[in-house]
Design a protein around this motif. Structure first.
Motif, mmCIF file in Angstrom:
data_model
loop_
_atom_site.group_PDB
_atom_site.id
_atom_site.type_symbol
_atom_site.label_atom_id
_atom_site.label_comp_id
_atom_site.label_asym_id
_atom_site.label_seq_id
_atom_site.Cartn_x
_atom_site.Cartn_y
_atom_site.Cartn_z
ATOM 1 N N GLY A 1 -7.668 1.481 3.145
ATOM 2 C CA GLY A 1 -6.319 1.059 2.751
ATOM 3 C C GLY A 1 -5.480 2.184 2.174
ATOM 4 O O GLY A 1 -4.295 1.995 1.888
ATOM 5 N N SER A 2 -6.078 3.356 1.993
ATOM 6 C CA SER A 2 -5.298 4.485 1.473
ATOM 7 C C SER A 2 -4.388 5.035 2.588
ATOM 8 O O SER A 2 -4.632 4.813 3.777
ATOM 9 C CB SER A 2 -6.228 5.586 0.949
ATOM 10 O OG SER A 2 -7.084 6.025 1.985
ATOM 11 N N LYS B 1 0.841 -1.215 0.000
ATOM 12 C CA LYS B 1 0.000 0.000 0.000
ATOM 13 C C LYS B 1 0.877 1.266 0.000
ATOM 14 O O LYS B 1 0.609 2.219 -0.726
ATOM 15 C CB LYS B 1 -0.956 -0.012 1.186
ATOM 16 C CG LYS B 1 -2.011 -1.115 1.048
ATOM 17 C CD LYS B 1 -3.034 -1.086 2.154
ATOM 18 C CE LYS B 1 -4.193 -2.036 1.888
ATOM 19 N NZ LYS B 1 -3.857 -3.452 1.921
ATOM 20 N N PHE B 2 1.925 1.250 0.810
ATOM 21 C CA PHE B 2 2.817 2.419 0.816
ATOM 22 C C PHE B 2 3.564 2.527 -0.527
ATOM 23 O O PHE B 2 3.759 3.625 -1.045
ATOM 24 C CB PHE B 2 3.798 2.350 1.990
ATOM 25 C CG PHE B 2 3.109 2.463 3.325
ATOM 26 C CD1 PHE B 2 2.475 3.647 3.691
ATOM 27 C CD2 PHE B 2 3.045 1.384 4.195
ATOM 28 C CE1 PHE B 2 1.798 3.760 4.910
ATOM 29 C CE2 PHE B 2 2.376 1.480 5.414
ATOM 30 C CZ PHE B 2 1.752 2.671 5.779
ATOM 31 N N ALA B 3 3.952 1.388 -1.069
ATOM 32 C CA ALA B 3 4.634 1.397 -2.375
ATOM 33 C C ALA B 3 3.707 1.971 -3.450
ATOM 34 O O ALA B 3 4.140 2.778 -4.291
ATOM 35 C CB ALA B 3 5.063 -0.018 -2.753
ATOM 36 N N GLU B 4 2.450 1.565 -3.416
ATOM 37 C CA GLU B 4 1.500 2.067 -4.417
ATOM 38 C C GLU B 4 1.335 3.579 -4.295
ATOM 39 O O GLU B 4 1.249 4.290 -5.298
ATOM 40 C CB GLU B 4 0.145 1.354 -4.258
ATOM 41 C CG GLU B 4 0.179 -0.053 -4.841
ATOM 42 C CD GLU B 4 -1.026 -0.905 -4.453
ATOM 43 O OE1 GLU B 4 -1.882 -0.424 -3.672
ATOM 44 O OE2 GLU B 4 -1.094 -2.049 -4.939
ATOM 45 N N THR C 1 0.228 0.595 10.524
ATOM 46 C CA THR C 1 -1.204 0.366 10.287
ATOM 47 C C THR C 1 -2.001 1.618 10.667
ATOM 48 O O THR C 1 -3.062 1.865 10.097
ATOM 49 C CB THR C 1 -1.710 -0.865 11.075
ATOM 50 O OG1 THR C 1 -1.064 -0.910 12.351
ATOM 51 C CG2 THR C 1 -1.399 -2.162 10.344
ATOM 52 N N ASP C 2 -1.456 2.423 11.600
ATOM 53 C CA ASP C 2 -2.134 3.675 11.971
ATOM 54 C C ASP C 2 -2.042 4.715 10.854
ATOM 55 O O ASP C 2 -2.753 5.716 10.876
ATOM 56 C CB ASP C 2 -1.505 4.280 13.242
ATOM 57 C CG ASP C 2 -1.671 3.356 14.442
ATOM 58 O OD1 ASP C 2 -2.519 2.442 14.366
ATOM 59 O OD2 ASP C 2 -0.951 3.535 15.432
#
Ligand SMILES: Cc1cc2nc3c(=O)[nH]c(=O)nc-3n(C[C@H](O)[C@H](O)[C@H](O)COP(=O)(O)O)c2cc1C
Length: 184
Positions: free
Chosen positions: A158-159, A22-25, A151-152
């Protein structure tokens, strides 16, 4: 400076719901149009064995070529048992061989880690840096990004949260310059 920049993206997690993905995206979504990121898939790679050095293994050739043709490599990874995940170490090993044919020498590499834990997977990131130093890669030194309590930093859908987006933007801006794209 080349007109466009190819970035090879390695995600150290094989997990479908990976927070690192998610962070990579998010990072990839913030790259300018003339920077193209292509994922180097690592889940199907057989465990590296030096006996394979004189064999043509399709998946090995695929990742070696992808990494060779990239101007820069971005690694976004969790920490597993206080080091990098085995699947990430595997692709690093595969691309470091056969002897004297390593793709890592002089390669621009940046690493980001994320963990639900306090320390943000930083030992994993530091271990990536250690391997890259040994392999004579050109490591992006700063900013160092180890996302703790990650996760926070994710919204329910998920954004990435606004606060962490702002933090990551500084990394993105530096990474684009580092990768060879000054926008000039
Ligand atoms: C085998 C294993 C070992 C782990 N070891 C660590 C660790 O050393 N440090 C840490 O911060 N988190 C550790 N974790 C928790 C991961 O940070 C967490 O599962 C995280 O969500 C993994 O990232 P991902 O969602 O991108 O897969 C471990 C998880 C697994 C499955």
């Amino acid at each position: 400076m080349s007109a466009s920049t190819n970035v090879a993206l390695i995600i150290g997690s094989l997990r479908e719901a990976s927070i690192n993905r998610k962070f990579a995206e998010f990072i990839v979504s913030q790259l300018p149009d003339n920077v193209t990121a292509t994922e180097v898939h690592i889940a199907d790679l057989p465990l590296y064995n030096q006996d394979y050095d004189d064999q043509a293994i399709d998946s090995y050739e695929r990742v070696r070529q992808q990494l060779k043709s990239a101007e820069a490599v971005l690694i976004v990874t969790p920490e597993h048992n206080r080091t990098m995940p085995a699947a990430l170490k595997n692709v690093i090993d595969i691309a470091s061989r056969p002897y004297k044919e390593s793709v890592w020498e002089g390669k621009k590499v940046a690493v980001v880690t994320a963990s639900p834990g306090t320390y943000g997977g930083r030992v994993s990131g530091l271990d990536v840096r250690k391997s890259m130093q040994m392999l004579s890669a050109q490591m992006m030194i700063s900013p160092e990004v180890y996302l703790g309590h990650a996760t926070d930093s994710l919204n329910e859908d998920g954004s990435v949260s606004e606060r962490t987006q702002k933090f990551l933007q500084k990394f993105v801006d530096e990474f684009v310059v580092f990768a060879g794209n000054t926008g000039a």
